[in-house]
Scaffold this active site. Structure first.
Site, PDB file in Angstrom:
ATOM      1  N   THR A  20       0.802  -1.130   0.085  1.00 57.43           N
ATOM      2  CA  THR A  20      -0.092  -0.091  -0.003  1.00 57.43           C
ATOM      3  C   THR A  20       1.016   1.107   0.067  1.00 57.43           C
ATOM      4  OG1 THR A  20      -0.111   0.103   2.290  1.00 57.43           O
ATOM      5  CG2 THR A  20      -1.895  -1.259   1.083  1.00 57.43           C
ATOM      6  N   ASP A  21       0.263   2.330  -0.165  1.00 63.79           N
ATOM      7  CA  ASP A  21       0.931   3.669  -0.358  1.00 63.79           C
ATOM      8  C   ASP A  21       0.067   4.576   0.582  1.00 63.79           C
ATOM      9  OD1 ASP A  21      -1.062   4.805  -1.903  1.00 63.79           O
ATOM     10  OD2 ASP A  21      -0.225   4.301  -3.834  1.00 63.79           O
ATOM     11  N   MET A  22       0.524   5.911   0.686  1.00 65.84           N
ATOM     12  CA  MET A  22      -0.221   6.662   1.549  1.00 65.84           C
ATOM     13  C   MET A  22      -1.685   7.292   1.207  1.00 65.84           C
ATOM     14  SD  MET A  22       1.995  10.292   0.935  1.00 65.84           S
ATOM     15  CE  MET A  22       1.277  11.272   2.046  1.00 65.84           C
TER      16      MET A  22
END
Lengths: 154, 154, 154, 154
Positions: A20-22
């Site tokens: 995942t990313d921000m």
């Protein structure tokens, strides 16, 4: 690209936190890795031997082209299904379409769908270089068989 | 571990979006990659040749141990400074402490600090195997020199 | 897709060891990350503010489509140049072509070239949801300007 | 650190091609990701709910410290077993040791072993900030139970 109901190969994977990313969703390049990992699992199931006896790569399947269309995001812990279907078989490579299904899209629709073309290379013992090499006949036959795998149930 | 004011090597890097996770911060393993990348830049600056003339690895610096203590998070676009300092030089390897500085911590304090021990291996032409190999004398001399690099200004 | 001689944005980056795979070259998905990172650097240079004052994402630029054609591999320590050029500007998004240049390809030819389409989304204060949002007028104007950046020298 | 014969949690995973580097082995930071992913799977099995009903993180388990000692490399397609064992339970966090087993090490020995300390944080509704929060009583009880899982057979 409509979603077909038969594929050459289907597999499952669960989204890891590290993917995942921000923005709270899977970073976009990982979908292509998911497809490539499914491709390798599929080729192994067809008898392809990737590794020489010393554990190094016996040959390789370099990417020629890869693309993906993003319909809906995937999120941590999502149980994904990755499905592949041959598009074209060439002398020294092949291409396939892929679909990634997950809970973020309506039933029967993919989160993402894409395309990948790969070449087949092998070490030339005379030169020590990797070069384009025809697909083994048995593999070619398998790739040309009609897709017969339904998408596994959720 | 107090933060020293002189290091053997300092470098900068900017946090990429892909390094963040859904908690909105840099995923924890990337700090160790930042340190290892700084280490390679440092060894190159000391004259280490990583690659043989054919572009393959001439030898290697496998990890023996790595650790990190996390004080404050790093975030996308943060301008980080990574600082290394030799801890111990051995016959066939060395270890160093590292500090990662960024805007998320008070001035003079590191976001994270850690330790890494690496071995030096080289291809044995007789066997074709990689094996532990003494550090080149000139590199050993450089690693044993007192640290003289101040942390660069923000 | 011929390589143009003017771009909207060009940047540089060096291949990290961690971006390589056991085939000795950069793993294919990283080229798309290199392009997306260049895109973010470019949008920042055009005045786009990605982060709200609390450090969270103010809106977002989700991927709609991404593709890449691979001509030659990139390797560790390669100094790459990434060049972007707008293909199409839409009400709530835009697309661009990209080229990645490095020492593995003949001068003037790209290692890889691709395409990326992104949407512009913003938080709707009324609903708390992200939704497609028209590009700011000043950004639209900049994206529609003719490309005027030559590729930087090696 | 001797390898124990009972753990709090064991899981399996297969090394992906993308996790390898040009040295032909798994890049060192991935071992810590493998351990953290196992930790999350374990906490879920203990009833921890990571996600709020809107899919965002309900709280978090930020890293305080992580370390790893590397004994032998892992390679593509290796079937790994990851085993965790609680070291210490604190009011607002806990730590564990981990071992990663694979075909590259002699039977009964780990490829790598490490340690991770995590804090427990939760959103404070009054301030909107994440802050250290005591472990739920039921989780604490489970973490303090003696380890009773044998390593699964290869």
């Amino acid at each position: 690209m409509d979603t077909p109901d038969r594929f050459h190969f289907c597999t499952r994977r669960t989204v890891e936190f590290a993917d995942t990313d921000m923005a709270g969703i899977v970073y976009f390049t990982h979908f292509l890795r998911y497809a490539a990992t499914a491709e390798q699992e599929w080729l192994r199931s067809l008898g392809v031997r990737f590794l020489a006896t010393d554990g190094t790569l016996a040959g390789g399947w370099p990417r020629v082209e890869a693309s993906c269309r993003y319909r809906a995001p995937a999120r941590w812990q999502d149980e994904l299904r990755v499905a592949l279907r041959v598009r074209e078989v060439r002398t020294c490579g092949f291409s396939y379409d892929f679909w990634i299904f997950g809970p973020g899209a309506p039933a029967g629709e993919a989160l993402a769908e894409g395309f990948c073309a790969v070449a087949h290379v092998a070490l030339d013992p005379a030169t020590g270089q990797r070069q384009k090499t025809p697909l083994p006949e048995e593999l070619r036959r398998r790739l040309l068989a009609p897709p017969d795998q339904p998408l596994p149930a959720v």
